[in-house]
Design an enzyme around this catalytic site. Structure first.
Site, PDB file in Angstrom:
ATOM      1  CE1 TYR A  29      -3.713  -1.714   5.754  1.00 19.56           C
ATOM      2  CE2 TYR A  29      -3.541   0.517   4.897  1.00 19.56           C
ATOM      3  CZ  TYR A  29      -3.708  -0.841   4.683  1.00 19.56           C
ATOM      4  OH  TYR A  29      -3.869  -1.320   3.403  1.00 19.56           O
TER       5      TYR A  29
ATOM      6  CB  SER B 179      -0.889   0.005   1.247  1.00 21.77           C
ATOM      7  OG  SER B 179      -1.573   1.226   1.385  1.00 21.77           O
TER       8      SER B 179
END
Length: 250
Positions: free
Chosen positions: A149, A136
């Site tokens: 995250y 990501s």
């Protein structure tokens, strides 16, 4: 009359029950791969496997025995897509929900390690394999409320780099595909605990965020380069997104 003797190539996609994983399974099947669709939701992956002529294997990447059972059904693997992942919460570091952070690390990081470790013999057996780790842009940028995250996705980036070093000299390529803003049915909804209004607000006013098929197309492209070509990392964002904190909204 000639017959095609080219053996069928096998791809394993984790987190294949929805979103990027399901789209990737379809994209690889379109490239001629026999796709093993691995995820926890059996009914969904069985429907997907039937649609693309693949195989469904129920698998929880956070469970050692479940991952071992997956590996036992895949003697040879040409492409492994470590896609299973997710995020929960937007808590600050000083208010961290450690259970949520632990869940994210186990799923995004240790799950990747479990599956890769278990399938390495099958990848080696193929003689020409590719590992694609779905990371990501959160593995490149920090942002407030994203500590759990972003830490997990930074780990995915470093794991990909480490694997590339450790497997150097073997016929196994390692790539990280790192998407930015992708609108899927579940990612933001899960992150906000089922709050549809908050999930929708993430994409409000954004002209054409990425969709799962955009990322799947990139993964398929990476996996089908000539075997001597290693795409180390591919960052893919919508045109509207310049950075984590810079998204054009109308």
């Amino acid at each position: 009359m000639s017959t095609d003797q080219t053996p069928t190539r096998t791809a394993v996609v984790t987190g294949a029950s929805s979103g990027i994983g399901a789209a990737t399974a379809r994209a690889l099947a379109a490239q001629g791969f026999h796709v093993v669709c691995a995820a926890r939701r059996t009914e969904r992956i069985e429907e997907l496997a039937a649609e693309i002529g693949g195989r469904a294997v129920t698998c929880d990447v956070t469970d050692d025995a479940s991952v071992a059972a997956l590996a036992a059904q895949v003697p040879t693997c040409h492409v492994l897509v470590n896609n299973a992942g997710g995020a929960v919460g937007t808590d600050r570091v000083d208010e961290a929900d450690l259970e949520g952070w632990r869940w994210m690390y186990d799923l995004n990081v240790l799950g990747l390690v479990r599956v890769t470790r278990a399938l390495l013999p099958a990848l080696r057996e193929s003689g020409d394999a590719t590992i694609v780790n779905v990371g990501s842009t959160a593995g490149r940028w920090a942002y407030e409320g994203g500590g759990g995250y972003t830490a997990a996705k930074h780990a995915v980036k470093v794991l990909s780099e480490t694997l590339r070093l450790e497997l150097n000299g073997e016929p196994i390529r390692v790539c990280e595909v790192a998407p930015g803003m992708v609108r899927t049915d579940e990612f933001a909804l899960v992150r906000f605990g089922g709050d549809q209004e908050r999930a929708d607000a993430v994409y409000a006013g954004v002209d054409q965020p990425l969709v799962a098929e955009d990322v799947a197309d990139a993964i398929s492209w990476v996996a089908t380069r000539p075997s001597h070509v290693d795409i180390d990392e591919l960052v893919i964002k919508p045109r509207a997104q310049a950075a984590a904190h810079k998204v054009h909204r109308t």
